[in-house]
Enzyme design. Structure first.
Site, mmCIF file in Angstrom:
data_model
loop_
_atom_site.group_PDB
_atom_site.id
_atom_site.type_symbol
_atom_site.label_atom_id
_atom_site.label_comp_id
_atom_site.label_asym_id
_atom_site.label_seq_id
_atom_site.Cartn_x
_atom_site.Cartn_y
_atom_site.Cartn_z
ATOM 1 N N ASP A 70 0.849 -1.192 0.000
ATOM 2 C CA ASP A 70 0.000 0.000 0.000
ATOM 3 C C ASP A 70 0.885 1.242 0.000
ATOM 4 O O ASP A 70 1.850 1.334 0.776
ATOM 5 C CB ASP A 70 -0.910 -0.003 1.237
ATOM 6 C CG ASP A 70 -1.866 1.175 1.241
ATOM 7 O OD1 ASP A 70 -2.917 1.084 0.586
ATOM 8 O OD2 ASP A 70 -1.558 2.197 1.896
ATOM 9 N N ASN A 97 -3.583 12.556 -4.098
ATOM 10 C CA ASN A 97 -4.716 12.646 -5.024
ATOM 11 C C ASN A 97 -5.566 13.870 -4.736
ATOM 12 O O ASN A 97 -5.988 14.586 -5.653
ATOM 13 C CB ASN A 97 -5.573 11.382 -4.904
ATOM 14 C CG ASN A 97 -5.481 10.503 -6.138
ATOM 15 O OD1 ASN A 97 -4.845 10.857 -7.127
ATOM 16 N ND2 ASN A 97 -6.102 9.351 -6.093
ATOM 17 N N ASP A 144 -2.308 9.226 -10.924
ATOM 18 C CA ASP A 144 -2.171 8.210 -11.974
ATOM 19 C C ASP A 144 -0.721 8.088 -12.436
ATOM 20 O O ASP A 144 -0.223 6.971 -12.681
ATOM 21 C CB ASP A 144 -3.064 8.552 -13.168
ATOM 22 C CG ASP A 144 -4.543 8.340 -12.870
ATOM 23 O OD1 ASP A 144 -4.855 7.693 -11.851
ATOM 24 O OD2 ASP A 144 -5.381 8.818 -13.653
ATOM 25 N N ASP A 194 -4.467 2.280 -4.734
ATOM 26 C CA ASP A 194 -3.024 2.291 -4.474
ATOM 27 C C ASP A 194 -2.585 1.005 -3.803
ATOM 28 O O ASP A 194 -1.565 0.975 -3.106
ATOM 29 C CB ASP A 194 -2.666 3.496 -3.595
ATOM 30 C CG ASP A 194 -3.338 3.436 -2.229
ATOM 31 O OD1 ASP A 194 -4.427 2.831 -2.130
ATOM 32 O OD2 ASP A 194 -2.785 3.985 -1.259
#
Length: 272
Positions: free
Chosen positions: A148, A156, A165, A192
């Protein structure tokens, strides 16, 4: 009269031989295209090239047989012309079927790849992982690593999804270096979140792999005008006896959250 019959027999035999060549070529191409989506790009190119060579070679042989028949049988009555027409139609039909088969197989493999691959990172997705578990042996020794990205949500939210991205693509490029067709499979299972399944791996080997991954992925990423330092947290679970992928994933997920509590760029092994 006897010469005509010999010529007709020869033509029929050559026609049959051409059909057998076409069938053998078709079967060979099918074998080459089987599970092509799971092969490396280099092997895909090799198999595609071999398929083209097989098709071209089979058509050339059938063409040579046709020319030999035409040149070797100057007398053209109905007993010779009809088999020759059948022969010509057979070549045309075989050419069409082989070409069409190649197109259908290529389309099928492309759709399969789209279904099993993550469009953003090129790694296997959840469908690919489900397919992997379906083919997994019941008592296979496995190590599951649940990865993770730390601070991904804040990246984000503050910089936008396009930056997120780009980050995922860079992380995917780093992770794919640890993949192995026979031993290690890497999946992107969430925004993620990534999963690595290592076959035949002991706990010690899984920990060594986690250390190498952290060394490779914990760094600064230059994403356009943004320079971001990103780390990962990794949870590890080891199979014991019968493979239960739900339990393995849950245990690795639990261990990953334990790793987050230890600090950034750490890993943790699930303990019963």
């Amino acid at each position: 009269m006897c010469e005509f019959k010999v010529a007709e027999v020869q033509i029929y035999l050559q026609t049959l031989f051409s059909i057998l060549i076409a069938a053998a070529a078709g079967y060979s191409v099918l074998r080459l295209y089987r599970d092509i989506s799971s092969k490396t790009p280099q092997k895909r190119a090799i198999h595609t090239g071999l398929s083209v060579i097989i098709i071209v070679a089979s058509l050339w042989i059938m063409h040579q047989l046709g020319v030999e028949t035409l040149l070797g049988n100057e007398v053209a009555d109905d007993g010779v012309i009809i088999p020759l027409l059948v022969y010509s139609l057979t070549i045309a039909l075989c050419m069409f079927l082989l070409t069409r088969m190649n197109l259908v197989l290529a389309e099928r493999e492309q759709l399969k790849e789209l279904a099993y691959k993550d469009a953003l990172t090129g790694l296997l997705n959840k469908n690919g992982m489900d397919h992997f578990w379906d083919r997994c042996k019941v008592n296979e020794q496995l190590a599951v690593l649940f990865l993770d990205l730390n601070r991904f949500k804040s990246i984000n939210d503050s910089l936008g999804h396009h930056v997120g991205d780009l980050l995922l693509q860079e992380v995917g490029k780093n992770l794919i270096q640890f993949s192995s067709k026979r031993k290690r499979h890497i999946f992107r299972v969430g925004g993620d979140e990534f999963v690595i399944v290592a076959k035949g791996s002991t706990q010690k080997e899984a920990e060594q792999l986690a250390v190498r991954i952290l060394e490779k992925t914990t760094k600064s990423y230059q994403l356009g005008e943004h320079n971001l330092f990103v780390s990962m947290s990794i949870g590890i679970s080891i199979s014991h006896g019968k493979v239960d992928h739900f339990r393995l994933l849950n245990e690795a997920d639990t261990a990953m959250y334990a790793a987050k509590q230890l600090g950034t760029g750490r890993y943790s092994v699930y303990k019963n």
